[in-house]
Write an enzyme that holds these catalytic residues in place. Structure first.
Site, PDB file in Angstrom:
ATOM      1  N   LYS A 113      24.532   9.760   3.441  1.00 34.59           N
ATOM      2  CA  LYS A 113      24.206   9.264   2.099  1.00 34.59           C
ATOM      3  C   LYS A 113      24.832  10.125   1.002  1.00 34.59           C
ATOM      4  O   LYS A 113      25.065   9.650  -0.102  1.00 34.59           O
ATOM      5  CB  LYS A 113      22.707   9.145   1.933  1.00 34.59           C
TER       6      LYS A 113
HETATM    7  C1  LIG Z   1      20.220   5.747   5.780  1.00 31.21           C
HETATM    8  C2  LIG Z   1      20.562   6.131   7.171  1.00 31.21           C
HETATM    9  C3  LIG Z   1      20.966   5.188   8.144  1.00 31.21           C
HETATM   10  C4  LIG Z   1      21.003   3.693   7.846  1.00 31.21           C
HETATM   11  O1  LIG Z   1      22.008   3.319   6.939  1.00 31.21           O
HETATM   12  P1  LIG Z   1      21.957   1.917   6.195  1.00 31.21           P
HETATM   13  O2  LIG Z   1      23.026   1.956   5.173  1.00 31.21           O
HETATM   14  O3  LIG Z   1      20.589   1.827   5.579  1.00 31.21           O
HETATM   15  O4  LIG Z   1      22.166   0.842   7.225  1.00 31.21           O
HETATM   16  C5  LIG Z   1      21.340   5.626   9.398  1.00 31.21           C
HETATM   17  N1  LIG Z   1      21.285   6.943   9.711  1.00 31.21           N
HETATM   18  C6  LIG Z   1      20.894   7.886   8.819  1.00 31.21           C
HETATM   19  C7  LIG Z   1      20.856   9.295   9.252  1.00 31.21           C
HETATM   20  C8  LIG Z   1      20.520   7.524   7.519  1.00 31.21           C
HETATM   21  O5  LIG Z   1      20.125   8.466   6.645  1.00 31.21           O
END
Ligand SMILES: *Cc1c(COP(=O)(O)O)cnc(C)c1O
Length: 476
Positions: A113
């Protein structure tokens, strides 16, 4: 480039006008009017670029109301070596069995993120400064999103963050990460409740339009288009590293998925012309999306039906970005999207089984699920066979990707977090303590800054009234 709504009720708007908004005014999600195409020659010309330069090129195809030079400054600040301090910003790490990891977790909070949030922090500050405006970001987090948002927004002019988290429900590492921030524009509020309670408080306050407008409440949740656009970049980056110069070979990607934001960016990259063979969608026990790609039926679950798993960032009951993919799937017909979401509201599901042949043939999508036992076995096997330690979410990806690996087609599994964030599951799988990157060593010894509050929207409202800079007191 202008943006429209998946439900058809918004006049086309430029990037900077949709940047600070959440949902489109008609309740839909914003999408570019058309997807920009990248030719094979242009793609080849990008091979030598660094990450920040590539990001400016690709984001520039989506943003025409920020001058190219300014955009490059923003991406250089977002994707700077100080922010992503590893030897490489986005490394490609070979595993075995035809797979590699695309390392997206070298940023400040050790999860993918950061890749989008760091750009968001820069572009928010840029646009707010240009407009002489301020924004108060109100959010709820179960761990990853909140910390990525806070690290991206700390010290940014015009932005104040109010982040609600559930008291005692995050890992010690996640708490230390968020609460140790001492920046005056970051407010951590620990709510005596669970994540859903925090989310409800956000909904209550953001739903009070008078309050929302008076205090300029904004969000940085996963439906923000700028986050999707910033994520498109690393699909190009991964492809450029997995293929030899002069090649236009296909590459497959496997994406551990929850809200469908990450893999949606892969879909956009593919629509732009990036030679992507398959987009492999991995879920954990919460298999709403796997079920859709297997059957064509989309059936979101209730919170009560959402399992708490050992890959917690994928524990979702409904995938907030999914509507964008469906918009493309139904030929960008907003009336059709509206009627599907109407059906969802009245019947709790919809069925696009008639379009199922297109999922893979036209769009490259396939899917699979992974369980707690799969996760442990995969972490253990990858560690024993290659010496690489992967986190539980990435393990879901590796497990689901395996049957889709094809001779001569590199399979890049997106590494969505580093194992240090999820030490408990790593200990269970391999009996060792995951290494903590140097820049985060000693984190748990730092003083923490957090306000404890009862589960009460009015107390949060009063807190925001007290600490949010009012727009007119801020005007230049
Ligand atoms: C947010 C997240 C996901 C999922 O990603 P999306 O964009 O919501 O599909 C997967 N793994 C981790 C570690 C995350 O923080």
């Amino acid at each position: 480039m202008k943006y429209i709504s998946t439900r058809g009720g918004m006049a086309p708007q430029p990037f900077c006008d949709i940047l600070l908004e959440g949902l489109a005014p008609d309740g839909g999600l914003t999408m570019p009017e058309s997807v920009p195409k990248v030719s094979a020659a242009t793609l080849e010309g990008w091979r030598a670029l660094g990450y920040a330069e590539l990001a400016a090129e690709i984001l520039g195809t989506f943003i025409d109301d920020i001058p190219a030079d300014d955009l490059l400054q923003l991406t250089r600040a977002a994707y700077a070596p100080e922010v992503f301090p590893g030897p490489e910003m986005v490394p490609v790490k070979p595993l075995n069995g035809g797979m590699s990891l695309l390392g997206l977790s070298e940023g400040p909070t050790l999860a993918f993120k950061d890749m989008a949030m760091q750009f968001l922090g820069q572009v928010f500050e840029y646009v707010l400064t240009r407009r002489g405006a301020t924004l108060n970001i109100l959010g709820a987090t179960s761990g990853d999103t909140g910390s990525a948002a806070e690290y991206a927004m700390r010290g940014k002019r015009g932005v104040t963050v109010f982040m609600l988290s559930p008291q005692g429900r995050m890992s010690a590492f996640q708490r230390a990460q968020m609460y140790s921030l001492q920046d005056s524009n970051i407010h951590n509020i620990a709510i005596d409740g669970v994540f859903d309670d925090c989310q409800d408080i956000v909904k209550t306050l953001a739903g009070d339009l008078e309050f929302k407008n008076a205090y300029r409440l904004g969000a940085v949740n996963s439906i923000n288009w700028a986050r999707i656009a910033a994520q498109v970049v690393y699909y190009f980056w991964g492809w450029l590293r997995a293929t030899p110069a002069g090649s236009s070979a296909h590459v497959s990607f496997c994406v551990p998925s929850g809200n469908f934001g990450n893999i949606l960016a892969g879909h956009i990259a593919r629509e732009m012309g990036l030679p992507v063979r398959r987009l492999v969608l991995a879920t954990n026990e919460n298999n709403v999306l796997e079920e859709f790609f297997r059957t064509g039926v989309y059936r979101p679950r209730s919170s009560a039906q959402t399992h708490a798993t050992s890959s917690p960032s994928m524990d979702i009951s409904k995938a907030s970005n999914f509507e964008r993919f469906v918009f493309d799937l139904v030929g960008r017909d907003p009336q059709r999207v509206k009627s599907l979401w109407g059906e969802l509201e009245s019947r709790g599901q919809f069925d696009l089984g008639a379009l199922k042949p297109q999922f893979e043939q036209r769009y490259g999508f396939v899917s699979g699920t992974s369980s707690h036992a799969d996760r442990l076995a995969t972490i253990r096997r990858v560690y024993q066979e290659t010496g690489v330690l992967i986190d539980p979410h990435t393990a879901d990806g590796v497990k689901v990707a395996a049957p889709f690996v094809e001779e001569g087609v590199p399979m890049l599994v997106l590494e969505t977090a580093l194992p240090a964030k999820f030490a408990e599951t790593i200990r269970e799988a391999v009996g060792i303590e995951p290494p903590v990157p140097e820049h985060l060593a000693g984190l748990d010894a730092l003083p923490q800054r957090v306000v404890n509050m009862a589960c009460d929207a009015e107390q949060v409202r009063n807190y925001i009234r007290e600490f949010a800079p009012l727009p007119d007191s801020e005007a230049p």
